[in-house]
Design a protein around this motif. Structure first.
Motif, PDB file in Angstrom:
ATOM      1  N   GLY A 112       0.819  -1.211   0.000  1.00  0.00           N
ATOM      2  CA  GLY A 112       0.000   0.000   0.000  1.00  0.00           C
ATOM      3  C   GLY A 112       0.847   1.253   0.000  1.00  0.00           C
ATOM      4  N   LEU A 113       1.941   1.252   0.773  1.00  0.00           N
ATOM      5  CA  LEU A 113       2.805   2.428   0.847  1.00  0.00           C
ATOM      6  C   LEU A 113       3.514   2.679  -0.479  1.00  0.00           C
ATOM      7  CD1 LEU A 113       4.018   4.682   2.548  1.00  0.00           C
ATOM      8  CD2 LEU A 113       5.764   3.069   3.338  1.00  0.00           C
ATOM      9  N   VAL A 114       4.016   1.611  -1.093  1.00  0.00           N
ATOM     10  CA  VAL A 114       4.703   1.771  -2.387  1.00  0.00           C
ATOM     11  C   VAL A 114       3.730   2.253  -3.452  1.00  0.00           C
ATOM     12  CG1 VAL A 114       5.850   0.502  -4.243  1.00  0.00           C
ATOM     13  CG2 VAL A 114       6.531   0.111  -1.864  1.00  0.00           C
ATOM     14  N   GLY A 115       2.539   1.640  -3.521  1.00  0.00           N
ATOM     15  CA  GLY A 115       1.563   2.045  -4.535  1.00  0.00           C
ATOM     16  C   GLY A 115       1.127   3.490  -4.384  1.00  0.00           C
ATOM     17  N   ALA A 116       0.831   3.899  -3.146  1.00  0.00           N
ATOM     18  CA  ALA A 116       0.392   5.283  -2.912  1.00  0.00           C
ATOM     19  C   ALA A 116       1.513   6.272  -3.186  1.00  0.00           C
ATOM     20  CB  ALA A 116      -0.106   5.431  -1.478  1.00  0.00           C
ATOM     21  N   THR A 117       2.753   5.903  -2.834  1.00  0.00           N
ATOM     22  CA  THR A 117       3.894   6.796  -3.076  1.00  0.00           C
ATOM     23  C   THR A 117       4.150   6.974  -4.563  1.00  0.00           C
ATOM     24  OG1 THR A 117       4.923   6.139  -0.981  1.00  0.00           O
ATOM     25  CG2 THR A 117       6.355   7.140  -2.633  1.00  0.00           C
ATOM     26  N   VAL A 118       4.089   5.885  -5.315  1.00  0.00           N
ATOM     27  CA  VAL A 118       4.293   5.973  -6.768  1.00  0.00           C
ATOM     28  C   VAL A 118       3.208   6.828  -7.405  1.00  0.00           C
ATOM     29  CG1 VAL A 118       4.269   4.634  -8.911  1.00  0.00           C
ATOM     30  CG2 VAL A 118       5.561   3.801  -6.935  1.00  0.00           C
ATOM     31  N   ALA A 119       1.953   6.652  -6.960  1.00  0.00           N
ATOM     32  CA  ALA A 119       0.858   7.445  -7.523  1.00  0.00           C
ATOM     33  C   ALA A 119       1.019   8.924  -7.208  1.00  0.00           C
ATOM     34  CB  ALA A 119      -0.482   6.944  -6.981  1.00  0.00           C
ATOM     35  N   SER A 120       1.645   9.236  -6.061  1.00  0.00           N
ATOM     36  CA  SER A 120       1.796  10.632  -5.650  1.00  0.00           C
ATOM     37  C   SER A 120       3.049  11.293  -6.209  1.00  0.00           C
ATOM     38  CB  SER A 120       1.819  10.707  -4.119  1.00  0.00           C
ATOM     39  OG  SER A 120       2.096  12.015  -3.680  1.00  0.00           O
TER      40      SER A 120
END
Length: 420
Positions: A112-120
């Protein structure tokens, strides 16, 4: 106390909610084998595990620092990104709990952290070397190492104790199981509780409440320890059922070998700062213990479902985290929409789970799922017990069967005497 904005307060509460789900999701890691072998009663087992998880939360901050300082670039993270990451992790935890699969809460959080960081902030905001060396490689190596250690420990225990009195041996290993289960619970607190500490610390840095590079404040350590302890006490009975009986059948000495091997691996990884999945370690240890006993088998149908869940955890949580971040990026109303979605989805999962309630009473005399193909095949080639064997000469030597068997050999049983 640090200054708080509304979004930062929401992130902290959501992080503690994730920590709670982590607790009841991972109770099986410490206590499933202890409960399945009868070493401890279910309620006592989860209470002991909860207390030791709380103690373990205070023993180290290495894993928390891996998450708050090493995995992603702190300067490119907003509190909304962390909130989106927690949404993906919580929903994956709840879904896998619903179907009774012991997947990794740690990898759900990392995904979840990697996905949200990449999206941001794009892929450049993720430290790929840390992700590979401290998350992905341990994910592959840990269950293999723990499984091999457990297999060897099980064979060694049967080798040196083969002539020991059965009941005395079982009592001794049950006592050993209680100690080793406590050690796993302590290790779980040093590893999994710290992940939430790291997430909250990262949120505090992103919100400007504490300086970058800071260690988790004391109140963060305490609240994370209490949340995971409470979740552990609630008990994830569905996953305990799978780990205790659905994967393999364990005797006390196997349970002792599995838990000791798992605790050693988890404590070593916590010391090194590896964000290890305790679920992977304990599952590998249980399978190793199942294969270590002569005649022992693993229910590979259950194991296969677990492996699939493990493989899907990171990408699935990452996709949900990225989607949630995209919505929160639309403004305050987007963040509110994601929060409503999280609450509604969690409530729906809980309501669906009420169709088949599983609690501690379902763990008594639980037989697990039917044996799979491998188990059936092994049972089919098991040699017959020693003793006199009757041979049908007509089948064994058909060329010598020259006369029918005596009539008395196939005579029907005598009829009961008539009543006068």
């Amino acid at each position: 106390m640090e200054s708080f904005s509304l979004i930062l307060a929401i992130v902290v509460v959501t992080a503690l909610a994730f920590d709670f789900t982590n607790g009841f999701h991972d109770t099986a890691n410490a206590m499933a084998t202890t409960i399945s072998t009868g070493a401890l009663k279910p309620k006592i087992a989860v209470a002991l595990s909860a207390a030791l998880n709380l103690v373990g939360a205070f023993l180290s901050v290495e894993v928390a620092n891996t998450i708050s300082k090493g995995l992603v670039d702190e300067s490119g993270i907003r509190p909304e990104v962390i909130f989106a990451a927690l949404v993906g992790a919580i929903l994956w935890n709840l879904l896998t709990w619903l179907v009774g699969l012991p997947s990794s809460s740690s990898h759900a959080l990392m995904g979840g952290l990697v996905g949200a960081t990449v999206a941001s902030a794009g892929f450049g905001a993720v430290h790929g070397d840390i992700l590979v060396t401290k998350v992905l490689l341990p994910a592959v190596a840990a269950p293999i190492v723990a499984g091999l250690a457990s297999l060897l420990a099980t064979r060694f225990s049967y080798g040196i104790g083969g002539t020991a009195d059965g009941e005395a041996t079982r009592k001794g290993y049950r006592a050993g199981q209680i100690a080793s289960a406590g050690l796993v619970s302590l290790a779980h607190g040093t590893n999994d509780a710290q992940k939430t500490m790291g997430i909250i610390t990262l949120a505090l840095v992103a919100g400007g409440s504490i300086a970058p590079g800071s260690n988790p404040p004391t109140w963060v350590i305490l609240s994370a320890g209490l949340a995971i302890a409470l979740g552990t006490y609630i008990g994830g009975w569905r996953i305990i059922r799978t780990m205790g009986k659905g994967l393999t059948d364990l005797e006390p000495r196997q349970g002792f070998a599995a838990q000791t091997s798992a605790a050693t691996a988890i404590l070593a990884s916590s010391h090194l700062g590896f964000s290890l999945s305790t679920t992977h370690v304990v599952s590998g240890s249980v399978m190793g213990a199942g294969l270590g006993r002569k005649g022992g088998v693993v229910r590979w149908s259950t194991a296969t479902r677990m492996f699939i869940a493990w493989a899907l955890t990171l990408p699935a949580a990452a996709l949900v985290g990225a989607g949630a971040e995209s919505v929160t990026g639309l403004g305050d109303w987007g963040t509110a929409a994601v929060a409503v979605f999280l609450v509604a989805a969690s409530a729906a999962i809980w309501k669906f789970s009420r169709r088949e309630v599983v609690d501690h009473t379902h763990l008594v005399h639980e037989t697990g799922e039917p044996a799979g193909v491998v188990t059936t095949a092994i049972a089919a080639v098991t040699p017959p017990p020693a003793g006199p064997v009757a041979i049908d000469l007509d089948i064994a030597f058909p060329q010598q069967a020259t006369s029918p068997a005596p009539a008395t050999e196939h005579a029907p049983p005598a009829a009961p005497a008539a009543t006068v």
